[in-house]
Design a protein around this motif. Structure first.
Motif, PDB file in Angstrom:
ATOM      1  N   TYR A  31      -1.630 -10.477  29.988  1.00 30.07           N
ATOM      2  CA  TYR A  31      -2.300 -10.728  31.257  1.00 30.07           C
ATOM      3  C   TYR A  31      -3.548  -9.863  31.419  1.00 30.07           C
ATOM      4  CZ  TYR A  31       2.503 -12.309  32.331  1.00 30.07           C
ATOM      5  OH  TYR A  31       3.727 -12.908  32.295  1.00 30.07           O
ATOM      6  N   THR A  32      -4.535 -10.398  32.130  1.00 28.16           N
ATOM      7  CA  THR A  32      -5.687  -9.593  32.526  1.00 28.16           C
ATOM      8  C   THR A  32      -5.207  -8.547  33.547  1.00 28.16           C
ATOM      9  OG1 THR A  32      -6.258 -11.193  34.257  1.00 28.16           O
ATOM     10  CG2 THR A  32      -7.398 -11.423  32.124  1.00 28.16           C
ATOM     11  N   PRO A  33      -5.993  -7.479  33.801  1.00 28.33           N
ATOM     12  CA  PRO A  33      -5.556  -6.434  34.746  1.00 28.33           C
ATOM     13  C   PRO A  33      -5.187  -6.970  36.127  1.00 28.33           C
ATOM     14  CG  PRO A  33      -7.421  -5.666  33.489  1.00 28.33           C
ATOM     15  CD  PRO A  33      -7.249  -7.125  33.150  1.00 28.33           C
ATOM     16  N   THR A  34      -5.873  -8.004  36.569  1.00 28.93           N
ATOM     17  CA  THR A  34      -5.481  -8.701  37.798  1.00 28.93           C
ATOM     18  C   THR A  34      -5.422 -10.169  37.429  1.00 28.93           C
ATOM     19  OG1 THR A  34      -6.579  -7.086  39.224  1.00 28.93           O
ATOM     20  CG2 THR A  34      -6.063  -9.218  40.196  1.00 28.93           C
ATOM     21  N   ILE A  35      -4.217 -10.704  37.442  1.00 28.26           N
ATOM     22  CA  ILE A  35      -3.996 -12.103  37.102  1.00 28.26           C
ATOM     23  C   ILE A  35      -3.688 -12.848  38.389  1.00 28.26           C
ATOM     24  CG2 ILE A  35      -1.604 -11.540  36.507  1.00 28.26           C
ATOM     25  CD1 ILE A  35      -1.602 -13.956  34.610  1.00 28.26           C
ATOM     26  N   LYS A  36      -4.186 -14.050  38.515  1.00 29.73           N
ATOM     27  CA  LYS A  36      -3.868 -14.873  39.682  1.00 29.73           C
ATOM     28  C   LYS A  36      -2.734 -15.823  39.302  1.00 29.73           C
ATOM     29  CE  LYS A  36      -8.305 -14.997  42.038  1.00 29.73           C
ATOM     30  NZ  LYS A  36      -9.374 -15.888  42.526  1.00 29.73           N
ATOM     31  N   GLY A 112      -9.306 -13.849  25.877  1.00 32.70           N
ATOM     32  CA  GLY A 112      -8.057 -13.921  25.136  1.00 32.70           C
ATOM     33  C   GLY A 112      -6.808 -13.557  25.909  1.00 32.70           C
ATOM     34  N   LYS A 113      -6.946 -13.335  27.221  1.00 36.41           N
ATOM     35  CA  LYS A 113      -5.781 -13.001  28.054  1.00 36.41           C
ATOM     36  C   LYS A 113      -5.651 -14.008  29.188  1.00 36.41           C
ATOM     37  CE  LYS A 113      -5.383  -8.219  26.914  1.00 36.41           C
ATOM     38  NZ  LYS A 113      -4.278  -7.320  27.089  1.00 36.41           N
ATOM     39  N   PHE A 114      -4.457 -14.109  29.730  1.00 36.94           N
ATOM     40  CA  PHE A 114      -4.222 -15.037  30.837  1.00 36.94           C
ATOM     41  C   PHE A 114      -4.777 -14.445  32.122  1.00 36.94           C
ATOM     42  CE2 PHE A 114      -0.323 -15.880  28.125  1.00 36.94           C
ATOM     43  CZ  PHE A 114      -0.929 -16.907  27.423  1.00 36.94           C
ATOM     44  N   ALA A 115      -5.781 -15.116  32.676  1.00 38.78           N
ATOM     45  CA  ALA A 115      -6.429 -14.658  33.907  1.00 38.78           C
ATOM     46  C   ALA A 115      -5.895 -15.393  35.125  1.00 38.78           C
ATOM     47  CB  ALA A 115      -7.937 -14.859  33.809  1.00 38.78           C
TER      48      ALA A 115
END
Length: 136
Positions: A31-36, A112-115
Motif C-alpha cells: 500500500y501507498t502511505p495513505t491508501i484510499k 507500483g503500490k496500491f493507492a
C-alpha cells in the motif's frame, strides 16, 4: 522483458498470497502511505486491521481469483471467497458453517503500490449463509 501489465499481474499475485496467508505486515507493504479504500483515506495498518475481525471469525478465509484484468494502472478482480464460521461475526456466534461469496475489487496503482481500492463483497449472502434472519 516483462510488460507493465505483467508486472502489475505479478505484483497482485504476490499480494494475494499475503492475503491468503493472513499476513498483515506483508499486505501493508503493498500500500501507498495513505491508501484510499472505497474513497476513504487510510493508513496501511488501518487497512490490514480491518481484516482482523473477519479472520478471527473465519480463520480459513480464502480468496480464489476467478478473473484478473489489467488496464494501465488499474487491476480489476473477480473472486470466489470461502471460509468457515468459527468465531462471532456481526453478532452471530460461530455456526461452523462453510460460506462461499463473490467479491469484485478494483485497484489503482501508483509507483507500483496500491493507492486506491474499491471493493464490493456480497456480505448479504455471507450473513444468510451463517443464519441471519433464521428463526431459532
Amino acid at each position: 522483458m516483462l510488460t507493465k501489465r505483467d508486472e502489475h499481474r505479478s505484483r497482485y499475485l504476490s499480494y494475494l498470497e499475503r492475503c491468503n496467508e493472513h499476513d498483515f505486515d506483508g499486505m501493508a507493504t503493498f500500500y501507498t502511505p495513505t491508501i484510499k479504500v472505497n474513497d476513504v483515506p487510510m493508513d496501511p495498518v488501518a487497512v490490514t486491521t480491518q481484516f482482523s475481525h473477519l479472520f478471527a471469525a473465519f480463520p480459513d478465509w480464502h480468496w480464489d481469483m476467478r478473473n484478473l484484468l489489467v488496464d494501465g494502472d488499474y487491476i480489476a478482480l473477480h473472486f470466489t471467497v470461502t471460509g468457515t464460521h468459527r468465531g462471532a461475526f456481526r453478532g452471530i456466534e460461530a455456526t461452523g458453517r462453510r460460506v462461499t461469496i463473490s467479491e469484485l475489487t478494483l485497484y489503482r496503482l501508483e509507483d507500483g503500490k496500491f493507492a486506491e481500492v474499491w471493493d464490493q463483497a456480497d456480505m448479504d449472502a455471507l450473513m444468510k449463509q451463517i443464519g441471519q434472519g433464521e428463526h431459532r
